[in-house]
Scaffold this motif. Structure first.
Motif, PDB file in Angstrom:
ATOM      1  N   GLU A   1       0.859  -1.037  -0.107  1.00 49.04           N
ATOM      2  CA  GLU A   1       0.077  -0.095  -0.195  1.00 49.04           C
ATOM      3  C   GLU A   1       0.984   1.436   0.328  1.00 49.04           C
ATOM      4  N   LYS A   2      -0.043   2.562  -0.576  1.00 50.52           N
ATOM      5  CA  LYS A   2       1.070   3.656  -0.682  1.00 50.52           C
ATOM      6  C   LYS A   2       1.158   4.314   0.508  1.00 50.52           C
ATOM      7  N   VAL A   3      -0.130   3.998   0.686  1.00 49.98           N
ATOM      8  CA  VAL A   3      -0.985   5.476   1.913  1.00 49.98           C
ATOM      9  C   VAL A   3      -1.776   3.900   3.198  1.00 49.98           C
ATOM     10  N   VAL A   4      -1.988   4.464   4.563  1.00 50.52           N
ATOM     11  CA  VAL A   4      -2.852   3.527   5.588  1.00 50.52           C
ATOM     12  C   VAL A   4      -3.218   4.928   6.210  1.00 50.52           C
ATOM     13  N   LYS A   5      -4.571   4.272   7.099  1.00 47.56           N
ATOM     14  CA  LYS A   5      -4.699   5.251   7.935  1.00 47.56           C
ATOM     15  C   LYS A   5      -4.839   4.944   9.396  1.00 47.56           C
ATOM     16  N   TYR A   6      -4.682   5.751  10.026  1.00 44.07           N
ATOM     17  CA  TYR A   6      -3.691   6.009  11.631  1.00 44.07           C
ATOM     18  C   TYR A   6      -5.101   6.595  12.121  1.00 44.07           C
ATOM     19  N   LYS A   7      -5.048   6.459  13.312  1.00 42.81           N
ATOM     20  CA  LYS A   7      -6.609   7.186  14.281  1.00 42.81           C
ATOM     21  C   LYS A   7      -5.242   7.628  15.678  1.00 42.81           C
ATOM     22  N   VAL A   8      -5.495   9.449  15.566  1.00 43.56           N
ATOM     23  CA  VAL A   8      -4.601   9.503  16.577  1.00 43.56           C
ATOM     24  C   VAL A   8      -5.159   9.802  18.143  1.00 43.56           C
ATOM     25  N   SER A   9      -4.048   9.517  18.991  1.00 45.67           N
ATOM     26  CA  SER A   9      -4.534   9.207  20.021  1.00 45.67           C
ATOM     27  C   SER A   9      -4.391  10.727  21.213  1.00 45.67           C
TER      28      SER A   9
END
Length: 691
Positions: A22-30
């Motif tokens: 993959e070129k991008v991933v989704k990340y949830k901010v803590s």
């Protein structure tokens, strides 16, 4: 040398197999996370994240989702690097990956900068952008493989890194995509510590610093490939640090803004944190004074015609100042007055503490490595030697003597040196305030001025004592005086913990309005806005280390710019403004202003001094080195005006490389300096002098 021990060294292990395709991933901010922490977690730069998430520049919201660019898997990378085109005569299409630059792509395919831009004309305007499809010209397009590297003609390609203050082994290793173990294996001297200024070998073998003077390096874009290869100019990748500007980058790499943009077209949109730039690999980075300058013998780079002697009174240099060749240090403001031929004597009392150095069983090199006070002394000494050489160039009739003051905070040997100081026209030193006062008292009856070069403590009233560093109150007063000279409306935002600042303003700066605070200690934004006037410049003095209060103040002032003129002011360095939580762009919009004892200047005399210092010491001058030059040169030039030092102090304000000398008589006796610069960030991201 100024060495800092590395306190912690962490290695983060991030599994990349799940994202290798993959070129991008989704990340949830803590909650509490910063851009830097997230960038480190995914091994990308903050700039990479900002490109995909522009709103993140204004701050991170807990539980919000960021798009994170990720590197392609190592296996995939190796395949792409060893893959050759089906037909050597055909072009290759290359998709730009995160952190790739002109240099890395050209190096990968063995092509010149001109060839790449000729095949992709749009690069001149856009620069390299992630996801772009680039045409790699057929000639020389075969990628270099890991198993059969292509050796260049002439010198081996190399990359090295000069350790900067506060850098860690982990941070440096991450910057060059290597582990800490790999870094230590290449540089075994850093296993126990990471000294500031140490030159790390990242790749290849770093050349001697004097092999390619930084001033001779120019971008290769304007030359034919054959001509560039003859000069063996090599380049390295450099990641832009927070708050760096065209001005600061230009001073480090000795390139103009146009030259930087020519090497990195993406800079046409401005300097942004995290950008990876192509820069000359042979630049001279800041480094401490080298061991050869230990004052046990004649310094290799000084032009003194007589060697240093060891006498019963300590280290001594006695020399008639004569002309030297190949020197071109210009004089700022003061020049030698005609007809002044009477020889003057200047004495420097510097705390080399040679007895301790010589008795150190661990050796001189180890002493230099660990003794910060000695390093400060050597820095000051190197700058003073530059001033002495400048006096020789100008053929000033001055004799110079340098003695070891053998200082601690409470002791020195100046009493024993008194007979050698009585006939001096000026004495520079000692370093500690108490010792400077002792010296001034001893020489008071002989009318010998004693110039205290480093201390800014409140001095006792001694008529012949001159303090060269402005006191804290003088520094604070200067910025308030400036704001009042502009008929400004001054408002203060000060949190409850800054009691000393509150008391100072109430006692010394009448008429300043304080913004109200809430019951919890936060800023009352509505009250702050009500204190701003629409028809005057509003200077808002902010003194707080609380991030929430800083952000609230900045937001309120940005909102108020729609209806009135506002400028943000601080009275002293504020480390909170250096964190990722605070947008530097917003500080520039508010033209952040602050008082400073030193300035940043690109005036010709300043550039000449820095160049001459680098040529002599193979290092950039430190703050103490420049102060050594400024204090010594200013003192000598004042003695060339046909007046006593005291008369020049009462009449003349002078400016040298970094420091301004504006002496004034204190009410209780003695002289102090009120030469302060008011600096601010202009819209072009450069620091300018307001006063």
């Amino acid at each position: 040398m100024k060495y800092y021990l590395t306190l912690l060294s962490f290695v983060f292990f991030i599994s990349s197999s799940a994202f290798s395709q993959e070129k991008v991933v989704k990340y949830k901010v803590s909650s509490g996370e910063t851009i830097n922490q997230i960038a480190q977690k995914f091994k990308v730069t903050p700039y990479d994240i900002y490109q995909l998430n522009p709103d993140a520049r204004t701050g991170l919201v807990p539980n919000s989702v960021l798009l994170i660019p990720t590197k392609t898997g190592e296996a995939k990378k190796e395949v792409s690097e060893t893959k050759t085109p089906a037909t050597s005569g055909k072009e290759i299409i290359h998709e730009v990956q995160p952190k790739e630059t002109f240099y890395s792509i050209e190096h990968k395919y063995g092509i010149s900068d001109e060839a790449l831009k000729a095949a992709n004309p749009f690069l001149e305007k856009t620069g390299v952008q992630i996801g772009q499809k680039l045409v790699i010209p057929a000639k020389g397009s075969a990628p270099k493989t890991a198993t059969k590297p292509t050796k260049e003609k002439g010198a081996e390609k190399y990359i090295y890194h000069d350790v900067q203050p506060k850098e860690t082994k982990f941070g440096i290793a991450k910057q060059y995509n290597m582990t800490v173990d790999e870094l230590e294996k290449r540089n075994p001297d850093i296993v126990s510590s990471l000294p500031v200024g140490y030159r790390l070998t990242i790749k290849g073998t770093a050349p001697k610093t004097d092999s390619v003077p930084a001033e001779t390096i120019k971008p290769a874009e304007s030359k034919k490939p054959a001509e560039a290869s003859k000069k063996a100019v090599t380049y390295m990748d450099y990641q832009v640090k927070p708050k760096e500007t065209f001005y600061s980058l230009g001073r480090v790499f000795h390139l103009t803004q146009d030259e930087l943009v020519a090497l990195n077209p993406s800079l046409s949109e401005g300097v942004k944190e995290g950008m990876v730039l192509k820069v000359p690999a042979g630049y001279i980075a800041p480094a401490p004074i080298i061991a050869a300058q230990v004052p046990t013998e004649k310094p290799a780079d000084s032009s003194l015609s007589k060697p240093m002697e060891t006498t019963g009174g300590g280290i001594k240099i006695v020399d008639k100042v004569k002309s030297t060749e190949n020197e071109n240090v210009e004089v700022v403001e003061l020049t030698k007055k005609r007809g002044i031929n009477e020889r003057k004597k200047v004495v420097l009392l510097l705390p080399f503490n040679m007895a301790k150095v010589q008795s150190d069983t661990s050796g001189t090199a180890n002493r230099i490595k660990n003794d910060k006070f000695l390093n400060m002394t050597l820095d000051f000494y190197s700058g003073a030697l530059m001033a002495i050489d400048s006096a020789k160039t100008l053929k000033l009739p001055i004799d110079v003597a340098i003695y070891d003051s053998q200082e601690t905070k409470t002791t020195s040997n100046v009493v024993g040196l008194t007979p050698k100081l009585q006939d001096a026209d000026a004495v520079i030193g000692p370093f500690y305030q108490s010792n400077a006062e002792t010296t001034a008292n001893m020489l008071r009856s002989y009318n010998v001025p004693v110039i205290s070069p480093l201390s800014k403590d409140s001095a006792n009233p001694i008529d012949n004592l001159y303090q060269t560093i402005p006191s804290n109150d003088v520094i604070r007063n200067s910025v308030f005086d400036y704001m009042r000279s502009k008929n400004g409306n001054i408002v203060a935002v000060v949190d409850k913990k800054k009691e000393s600042v509150i008391n100072y303003i109430k006692q010394n700066q009448k008429g300043v309005a304080f913004a109200s605070l809430t019951e919890t200690g936060g800023l009352d934004v509505a009250n702050l806005k009500s204190l701003l006037l629409p028809n005057r410049m509003n200077y808002v003095v902010m003194e707080t280390g609380n991030t929430a209060m800083v952000k609230a103040t900045i937001k309120a002032l940005l909102d108020s710019q729609k209806t009135c003129q506002v400028q943000l002011v601080i009275l002293e360095p504020n480390s909170t403004l250096d964190t990722d939580e605070i947008s530097f762009d917003n500080l520039v919009k508010l033209k952040l202003m602050y008082p400073s004892v030193t300035r940043e200047s690109d005036e010709q005399p300043v550039l000449i001094y820095e160049k001459q210092y680098r040529l002599k010491n193979k290092a950039n001058p430190t703050t103490y080195a420049t102060r050594g030059f400024d204090v010594t040169f200013d003192t000598m030039m004042r003695l060339m005006q046909g007046k006593t030092f005291q008369e020049t102090a009462d009449l003349m304000t002078t400016q040298q490389v970094d420091n301004k000398f504006q002496y004034y008589r204190k009410e209780d006796g003695g002289h102090a300096n009120k030469g302060v610069y008011i600096l601010y960030y202009d819209s072009d991201l450069t620091l300018k002098v307001a006063n």
